[in-house]
Design a protein around this motif. Structure first.
Motif, mmCIF file in Angstrom:
data_model
loop_
_atom_site.group_PDB
_atom_site.id
_atom_site.type_symbol
_atom_site.label_atom_id
_atom_site.label_comp_id
_atom_site.label_asym_id
_atom_site.label_seq_id
_atom_site.Cartn_x
_atom_site.Cartn_y
_atom_site.Cartn_z
ATOM 1 N N VAL A 35 0.980 -0.997 0.156
ATOM 2 C CA VAL A 35 0.040 -0.010 0.132
ATOM 3 C C VAL A 35 0.797 1.401 0.178
ATOM 4 O O VAL A 35 0.392 2.199 -0.565
ATOM 5 C CB VAL A 35 -0.866 -0.019 1.165
ATOM 6 C CG1 VAL A 35 -0.263 0.107 2.575
ATOM 7 C CG2 VAL A 35 -2.123 1.214 1.074
ATOM 8 N N TYR A 38 2.029 1.778 -3.658
ATOM 9 C CA TYR A 38 0.804 2.054 -4.536
ATOM 10 C C TYR A 38 0.514 3.674 -4.121
ATOM 11 O O TYR A 38 0.109 4.223 -5.059
ATOM 12 C CB TYR A 38 -0.422 1.169 -4.070
ATOM 13 C CG TYR A 38 -1.741 1.502 -4.782
ATOM 14 C CD1 TYR A 38 -1.970 0.867 -5.822
ATOM 15 C CD2 TYR A 38 -2.495 2.428 -4.498
ATOM 16 C CE1 TYR A 38 -3.240 1.379 -6.514
ATOM 17 C CE2 TYR A 38 -3.621 3.069 -5.358
ATOM 18 C CZ TYR A 38 -4.083 2.229 -6.246
ATOM 19 O OH TYR A 38 -5.136 2.574 -6.950
ATOM 20 N N ASN A 39 0.561 3.974 -3.060
ATOM 21 C CA ASN A 39 0.245 5.451 -2.680
ATOM 22 C C ASN A 39 1.502 6.265 -2.982
ATOM 23 O O ASN A 39 1.249 7.539 -3.147
ATOM 24 C CB ASN A 39 -0.082 5.528 -1.101
ATOM 25 C CG ASN A 39 -1.328 4.996 -0.774
ATOM 26 O OD1 ASN A 39 -2.380 5.019 -1.431
ATOM 27 N ND2 ASN A 39 -1.425 4.578 0.642
ATOM 28 N N GLU A 49 -5.168 8.373 -2.775
ATOM 29 C CA GLU A 49 -4.304 7.264 -2.008
ATOM 30 C C GLU A 49 -5.539 6.390 -1.400
ATOM 31 O O GLU A 49 -6.704 6.678 -1.547
ATOM 32 C CB GLU A 49 -3.762 7.923 -0.865
ATOM 33 C CG GLU A 49 -2.402 8.722 -1.667
ATOM 34 C CD GLU A 49 -1.603 9.226 -0.482
ATOM 35 O OE1 GLU A 49 -1.355 8.718 0.410
ATOM 36 O OE2 GLU A 49 -1.043 10.295 -0.589
ATOM 37 N N ARG A 54 -8.517 -1.396 1.843
ATOM 38 C CA ARG A 54 -8.833 -1.315 0.351
ATOM 39 C C ARG A 54 -7.761 -1.909 -0.638
ATOM 40 O O ARG A 54 -7.971 -2.503 -1.549
ATOM 41 C CB ARG A 54 -9.015 0.303 -0.261
ATOM 42 C CG ARG A 54 -9.610 0.212 -1.553
ATOM 43 C CD ARG A 54 -9.794 1.681 -2.120
ATOM 44 N NE ARG A 54 -10.090 1.542 -3.302
ATOM 45 C CZ ARG A 54 -10.173 3.118 -4.023
ATOM 46 N NH1 ARG A 54 -10.225 3.873 -3.350
ATOM 47 N NH2 ARG A 54 -10.648 2.952 -5.308
ATOM 48 N N TYR A 55 -6.349 -1.663 -0.115
ATOM 49 C CA TYR A 55 -5.455 -2.360 -0.769
ATOM 50 C C TYR A 55 -5.513 -3.944 -0.753
ATOM 51 O O TYR A 55 -5.296 -4.775 -1.593
ATOM 52 C CB TYR A 55 -3.995 -1.935 -0.279
ATOM 53 C CG TYR A 55 -2.644 -2.735 -0.979
ATOM 54 C CD1 TYR A 55 -2.512 -2.320 -2.312
ATOM 55 C CD2 TYR A 55 -2.113 -3.365 -0.366
ATOM 56 C CE1 TYR A 55 -1.578 -2.846 -2.948
ATOM 57 C CE2 TYR A 55 -1.074 -4.052 -0.953
ATOM 58 C CZ TYR A 55 -0.685 -3.992 -2.440
ATOM 59 O OH TYR A 55 0.171 -4.474 -3.068
ATOM 60 N N SER A 58 -7.873 -5.503 -2.939
ATOM 61 C CA SER A 58 -7.698 -5.309 -4.443
ATOM 62 C C SER A 58 -7.560 -6.200 -5.078
ATOM 63 O O SER A 58 -6.767 -7.170 -4.685
ATOM 64 C CB SER A 58 -6.650 -3.996 -4.483
ATOM 65 O OG SER A 58 -5.510 -4.269 -4.202
ATOM 66 N N ARG A 60 -4.781 -6.117 -7.347
ATOM 67 C CA ARG A 60 -3.570 -5.940 -7.242
ATOM 68 C C ARG A 60 -2.920 -6.944 -6.166
ATOM 69 O O ARG A 60 -1.847 -7.702 -6.437
ATOM 70 C CB ARG A 60 -3.018 -4.327 -6.993
ATOM 71 C CG ARG A 60 -1.763 -4.327 -7.223
ATOM 72 C CD ARG A 60 -1.165 -2.998 -7.242
ATOM 73 N NE ARG A 60 0.344 -2.628 -7.393
ATOM 74 C CZ ARG A 60 0.843 -1.571 -7.507
ATOM 75 N NH1 ARG A 60 0.087 -0.509 -7.738
ATOM 76 N NH2 ARG A 60 2.262 -1.359 -7.497
ATOM 77 N N PHE A 61 -3.427 -6.740 -4.940
ATOM 78 C CA PHE A 61 -3.004 -7.730 -3.754
ATOM 79 C C PHE A 61 -3.223 -9.153 -4.258
ATOM 80 O O PHE A 61 -2.698 -10.018 -3.906
ATOM 81 C CB PHE A 61 -3.620 -7.244 -2.615
ATOM 82 C CG PHE A 61 -2.908 -7.991 -1.273
ATOM 83 C CD1 PHE A 61 -1.853 -7.757 -0.697
ATOM 84 C CD2 PHE A 61 -3.808 -9.159 -0.787
ATOM 85 C CE1 PHE A 61 -1.464 -8.331 0.597
ATOM 86 C CE2 PHE A 61 -3.440 -9.721 0.208
ATOM 87 C CZ PHE A 61 -2.270 -9.235 0.981
#
Length: 229
Positions: A35, A38-39, A49, A54-55, A58, A60-61
């Motif tokens: 995260v 990502y941010n 952000e 949420r990450y 997601s 992506r995770f």
């Protein structure tokens, strides 16, 4: 559960519990560092952000996690299957030369050699014993297939999110799983797992770790495959 029984449980299951704890710590580390990355990219691109929760929910995770899991379980499944039929003289990861194959009922404690304390499906006979005889490989292969499927689905979603930001057309699942990006990521994971297994099989011929069941006794000759009589 009494204090004595708790201590016995912890002692008897210490290896599994230690690895489960390491798994949770690794997932937490992956989430926090992921995260943050990502941010950092979001700030650079002047995008919103996101939170840790949420990450971790997601795509992506999910794709990063599934990608690692599928390669690990592929490694286990391939290793379990190949060590039935192939040997490596001197390796603690191998049976002795000449013992290739499914082995006899006597050695596998089946049929008239089954014991009273054998697992119920080993004593049942018929299809249940046949299935139980291959249950480890079946489960490892199933987890591999499910993880690889999750990688494909989550990977497509993550890829399409990036393509939308670049104003590109989204891909279908079929297009994604036949894309160079999907197979490049897949083969990167597979080659590292095969290297790890090959290294362990070869290095255990010549190197030792006193007290570890993954190592031969320190004084055992290099060309001796097993401590078993």
């Amino acid at each position: 559960m009494t204090g004595q029984r708790q201590r016995e449980f912890l002692k008897d299951n210490a290896l599994s519990l230690a690895f489960l704890l390491l798994l949770l710590l690794s997932l937490a580390g992956q989430a926090l560092s992921g995260v943050a990355e990502y941010n950092d990219q979001a700030r650079t691109a002047q995008l919103q952000e996101i939170s840790v929760w949420r990450y971790v929910t997601s795509s992506r995770f999910a794709v990063d996690t599934a990608e690692n899991w599928q390669s690990e379980y592929l490694q286990f499944a391939v290793f379990i299957f190949l060590t039935i039929w192939l040997v490596q003289r001197g390796s603690s990861e191998s049976k002795k030369p000449g013992e290739e194959g499914r082995e006899s009922d006597k050695k596998q404690l089946l049929g008239r050699y089954v014991r009273d304390d054998s697992p119920p499906w080993a004593r049942a006979g018929g299809w249940r014993t046949a299935l139980y005889s291959h249950s480890l490989l079946v489960i490892m292969t199933t987890i591999f297939v499910l993880s690889w499927t999750a990688q494909a689905i989550a990977g497509r979603v993550a890829s399409n999110e990036e393509r939308m930001r670049e104003l590109l057309e989204p891909q279908t699942l079929g297009q994604y799983v036949t894309s160079p990006d999907f197979w490049s990521r897949t083969f990167q994971n597979w080659q590292s797992e095969m290297l790890a297994i090959a290294s362990m099989a070869i290095l255990s011929i010549y190197l030792r770790e006193r007290g570890s069941p993954e190592s031969k006794p320190v004084g055992m000759p290099h060309d001796e495959t097993s401590a078993d009589d």
